[in-house]
Scaffold this active site. Structure first.
Site, PDB file in Angstrom:
ATOM      1  N   LYS A   1       2.577  -4.990   9.959  1.00  0.00           N
ATOM      2  CA  LYS A   1       2.821  -5.813   8.777  1.00  0.00           C
ATOM      3  C   LYS A   1       3.350  -7.180   9.196  1.00  0.00           C
ATOM      4  O   LYS A   1       4.399  -7.291   9.824  1.00  0.00           O
ATOM      5  CB  LYS A   1       3.818  -5.116   7.839  1.00  0.00           C
ATOM      6  CG  LYS A   1       3.943  -5.787   6.475  1.00  0.00           C
ATOM      7  CD  LYS A   1       4.786  -4.942   5.532  1.00  0.00           C
ATOM      8  CE  LYS A   1       4.842  -5.536   4.136  1.00  0.00           C
ATOM      9  NZ  LYS A   1       5.630  -4.678   3.207  1.00  0.00           N
TER      10      LYS A   1
ATOM     11  N   LYS B   1       9.387   3.450   1.727  1.00  0.00           N
ATOM     12  CA  LYS B   1      10.313   2.388   2.117  1.00  0.00           C
ATOM     13  C   LYS B   1      10.637   2.533   3.603  1.00  0.00           C
ATOM     14  O   LYS B   1      10.716   3.650   4.137  1.00  0.00           O
ATOM     15  CB  LYS B   1      11.595   2.473   1.283  1.00  0.00           C
ATOM     16  CG  LYS B   1      12.466   1.230   1.403  1.00  0.00           C
ATOM     17  CD  LYS B   1      13.637   1.264   0.436  1.00  0.00           C
ATOM     18  CE  LYS B   1      14.407  -0.057   0.497  1.00  0.00           C
ATOM     19  NZ  LYS B   1      15.602  -0.037  -0.369  1.00  0.00           N
TER      20      LYS B   1
ATOM     21  N   CYS C   1      10.285  -8.130   7.836  1.00  0.00           N
ATOM     22  CA  CYS C   1      11.383  -8.274   6.882  1.00  0.00           C
ATOM     23  C   CYS C   1      12.138  -9.564   7.203  1.00  0.00           C
ATOM     24  O   CYS C   1      12.613  -9.742   8.325  1.00  0.00           O
ATOM     25  CB  CYS C   1      12.320  -7.076   6.972  1.00  0.00           C
ATOM     26  SG  CYS C   1      13.645  -7.115   5.737  1.00  0.00           S
TER      27      CYS C   1
END
Length: 425
Positions: free
Chosen positions: A227, A91, A189
């Site tokens: 990402k 995480k 995110c």
């Protein structure tokens, strides 16, 4: 007498087990009469090889735990390795975990069926969860412990920081000291963190992304994956910037900004926290086609612009079966990440994924992942080209139906077929 090291094959006569005999080959005796038997021998075909080597990282299979709850502490990451996952991405961590405050409930599900239905298959999952709220020192100790216990397994640190070069450099230095194998940079995110100029706030701004990627790659000594956020007009743009700025790989996609739904009884949004909510990240089966489209676009760009480089691509989005994974690999992905799928089905899911992927490979006669990686990319084109191709195909079919154009075209060998080609009914 056969060697004891050879495998054992069972002989069945008339459907009954007769005896166990050691053999290096599978033997079957099929009765053709009461006294005559047909004996056939065939060497067992080896299982397709699922192992992959990505940016110099050797993995037993392409299945990677995606950054999120399934990689939140030592216990669950150890479980992932024990179950057989090819790699684990922890995480996301940052320097100041005390700034990360999560709420509960933080998830909401979408089922196939009416609004608010408690039945039906789960097809969508929304989360408003932030990055790790555990102290960085705690996470680093657990990274080090995992690498000591599983030195040959791949552990990837997911990192995120505010717009501060010194902070990024410190974070990279500290995670690398634990012995992690690679870094995935969370530029994607979609909720919470962008308010601090983190996550998607960077991934959606190519100028900012280029600068931060420059900081990261100047400091990092292990492979770096960027990402990507799907919440952008053209995902190829940030992917291109990340690769040109030194990243060795791209991971796509992170979750899609969403509002899961409204409770038609309370009129409040889900997930509901003290009567309120905030847009969150959407994942699970429903995002799979969107993820495939984004990965396809990135892969074609990488093939066209970076074909001579050893860059990698990690596909993410709605993977619950080996077939789902095969689709990402056919579109050029080296690895396939799973996060929500593990939350729904558990860490043992990897065994099902491996079996189903191997079944697909056997069906297609593929022996390795590289045998079919990117094989479907060539079948994507423009709409204009589709129109041209269909026009040519129609004209060709019409020409075939018309049969011979002249008496000189008759042949002796194909006379009957040539006659049939000119019959109208």
């Amino acid at each position: 007498m056969a060697s004891s090291s050879l495998g054992s094959a069972q002989i069945r006569l008339g459907g009954f087990s007769a005896l166990e005999v050691p053999s290096s080959r599978r033997i079957s005796l099929t009765p053709v009469s009461r006294v005559r038997f047909r004996v056939s021998c065939s060497a067992a075909k080896p299982e397709p090889d699922l192992s992959v080597n990505v940016n110099g990282l050797q993995m037993p299979n392409p299945f990677v735990i995606g950054s999120g709850p399934p990689g939140t502490n030592y216990t669950v990451m150890k479980r992932a390795f024990d179950e057989g996952w090819g790699a684990v991405i922890a995480k996301t961590v940052s320097l100041e975990a005390d700034k990360v405050i999560n709420v509960t409930p933080r998830y909401a599900r979408l089922r196939a069926g009416a609004n608010g239905s408690a039945k039906g298959q789960i097809i969508g999952w929304e989360n408003i969860e932030l990055i790790s709220d555990r102290p960085l020192e705690t996470m680093l100790k657990e990274f080090k412990q995992l690498k000591e216990e599983y030195p040959d397994r791949i552990l990837i640190a997911s990192i995120m920081e505010e717009y501060n070069k010194a902070a990024w450099e410190e974070l990279i230095d500290r995670v690398e000291q634990t012995g992690i194998d690679a870094i995935e940079v969370n530029f994607s995110c979609p909720h919470g963190m962008p308010e601090r100029k983190m996550g998607a706030a960077v991934g959606q701004d190519c100028a900012l992304l280029e600068e931060v990627c420059g900081w990261v790659n100047a400091k990092a000594t292990v492979p770096v994956w960027a990402k990507m956020t799907p919440n952008i007009t053209d995902i190829r743009e940030p992917a291109r910037v990340a690769l040109r700025s030194g990243c060795e790989g791209i991971a796509a996609i992170n979750t899609i900004m969403s509002v899961m739904g409204i409770n038609l009884t309370t009129l409040r949004p889900e997930p509901c926290v003290e009567g309120y909510s905030t847009p969150g990240g959407y994942s699970s089966k429903a995002v799979h086609p969107i993820a495939l489209g984004k990965v396809m676009n990135i892969a074609k760009m990488m093939e066209e612009e970076f074909n001579d480089k050893d860059y990698s691509l990690s596909g993410i989005g709605g993977v619950e079966t080996g077939g789902d994974a095969a689709e990402f690999i056919l579109l050029g992905a080296n690895t396939v990440q799973v996060c929500t799928g593990v939350m729904m089905h558990g860490y043992g899911l990897v065994k099902k994924l491996c079996t189903e992927l191997q079944d697909f490979m056997k069906l297609q006669d593929f022996t390795s992942i590289e045998d079919f990686r990117g094989a479907s990319l060539e079948y994507f084109t423009t709409h204009t080209d589709l129109v041209r191709r269909q026009k040519e195909a129609i004209e060709l079919r019409k020409a075939k139906k018309q049969g011979l154009q002249s008496d000189k075209d008759w042949t002796g060998d194909g006379f009957v077929k040539e006659t049939e080609s000119m019959v109208s009914n």
